[in-house]
Design a protein around this motif. Structure first.
Motif, short mmCIF file in Angstrom:
data_model
loop_
_atom_site.label_atom_id
_atom_site.label_comp_id
_atom_site.label_asym_id
_atom_site.label_seq_id
_atom_site.Cartn_x
_atom_site.Cartn_y
_atom_site.Cartn_z
N GLU A 164 -6.61 6.09 -7.01
CA GLU A 164 -5.68 5.37 -7.88
C GLU A 164 -4.94 4.27 -7.13
O GLU A 164 -4.71 3.18 -7.67
N ALA A 165 -4.58 4.54 -5.88
CA ALA A 165 -3.83 3.55 -5.10
C ALA A 165 -4.73 2.46 -4.53
O ALA A 165 -4.23 1.42 -4.06
N ALA A 216 1.44 6.42 -7.07
CA ALA A 216 0.29 7.17 -7.59
C ALA A 216 0.50 8.66 -7.42
O ALA A 216 0.17 9.47 -8.31
N THR A 217 1.04 9.05 -6.28
CA THR A 217 1.30 10.47 -6.03
C THR A 217 2.28 11.03 -7.05
O THR A 217 2.05 12.10 -7.63
N VAL A 273 -5.38 10.48 -5.28
CA VAL A 273 -4.31 9.51 -4.98
C VAL A 273 -4.89 8.26 -4.35
O VAL A 273 -4.54 7.13 -4.72
N ALA A 313 0.84 -1.20 0.00
CA ALA A 313 0.00 0.00 0.00
C ALA A 313 0.87 1.25 0.00
O ALA A 313 0.57 2.23 -0.70
N GLN A 324 3.82 1.58 -1.30
CA GLN A 324 4.37 1.73 -2.64
C GLN A 324 3.33 2.25 -3.62
O GLN A 324 3.63 3.12 -4.45
N ARG A 325 2.10 1.75 -3.52
CA ARG A 325 1.05 2.21 -4.43
C ARG A 325 0.74 3.69 -4.20
O ARG A 325 0.53 4.45 -5.15
N ILE A 326 0.69 4.08 -2.93
CA ILE A 326 0.39 5.47 -2.60
C ILE A 326 1.45 6.40 -3.17
O ILE A 326 1.14 7.41 -3.81
#
Length: 205
Positions: free
Chosen positions: A53-54, A32-33, A50, A25, A27-29
């Motif tokens: 998308e995450a 996406a940012t 954000v 999570a 990494q995705r955040i």
């Protein structure tokens, strides 16, 4: 039943408190940012977009990054990791590695677009550029200065050079070539830049 961002299992709510934080999570955040910063800039970036998308809840982001500025700095740090060249390398070789790394992190990644959006937002959010400089630029400038002073100690670089000016020479050339002139870098251009900078700072044989 499908889950929504507000049902995010990575959220640190009382029902799941004590569960290890999900690094995926994180990494995705951050990814996406960074993508959205490149696409829409700092001003238009929102925690809501954000999170969508995450695939996480807004609360998941806020628990990790209390403010939008904190989130952006974390995303840029993660997306543009800067490691100085190995200390044992000759100074000229280290200079070439540094310049190639700078081009990759600043230009190829799209980070220069984010820097432009910081400049635009400075009036609406005073201190934004100062925070960016303190947390991201200054530590990296100090790395470059260490590299140059190591070359001075070895007798490879002139003792009278100003590390700040050398750094500005490189940054100015990279930004001028790619951003102002809109050109792409080739191996030949990078080699020529290294040659010009080296001739300016090297101890004469």
């Amino acid at each position: 039943m499908t889950s929504s961002p507000t049902d995010d299992p990575t959220d640190d709510s009382p029902a799941v408190r004590g569960r290890p934080r999900d690094s995926r999570a994180d990494q995705r955040i951050l990814a996406a940012t960074f993508r959205q910063l490149i696409d829409v800039g700092y001003g238009a970036l929102s925690i809501e977009s954000v999170a969508a998308e995450a695939g996480v809840a807004k609360t998941t982001i806020y628990r990790r990054h209390p403010t939008k500025r904190d989130l952006v700095l974390a995303a840029m740090t993660a997306a543009t990791p800067f490691e100085p060249p190995p200390a044992e390398l000759p100074s000229r070789e280290a200079l070439g590695i540094f310049i190639r790394t700078a081009i990759h992190l600043l230009i190829d990644s799209g980070a220069f677009r984010i820097l432009g959006s910081f400049l635009l937002e400075e009036r609406r959010e005073p201190g934004l550029m100062a925070t960016f400089r303190a947390h991201l630029l200054e530590p990296r400038r100090q790395m470059i200065e260490t590299m140059l002073r190591r070359g001075i100690d070895r007798g490879e670089i002139r003792a009278d050079i100003d590390p700040l000016i050398v750094t500005e020479m490189i940054a100015g050339a990279v930004m001028g070539h790619h951003v102002i002139l809109g050109r792409t870098s080739s191996d030949e251009w990078i080699d020529a830049l290294v040659d010009h900078v080296w001739r300016a700072i090297a101890v004469e044989p």
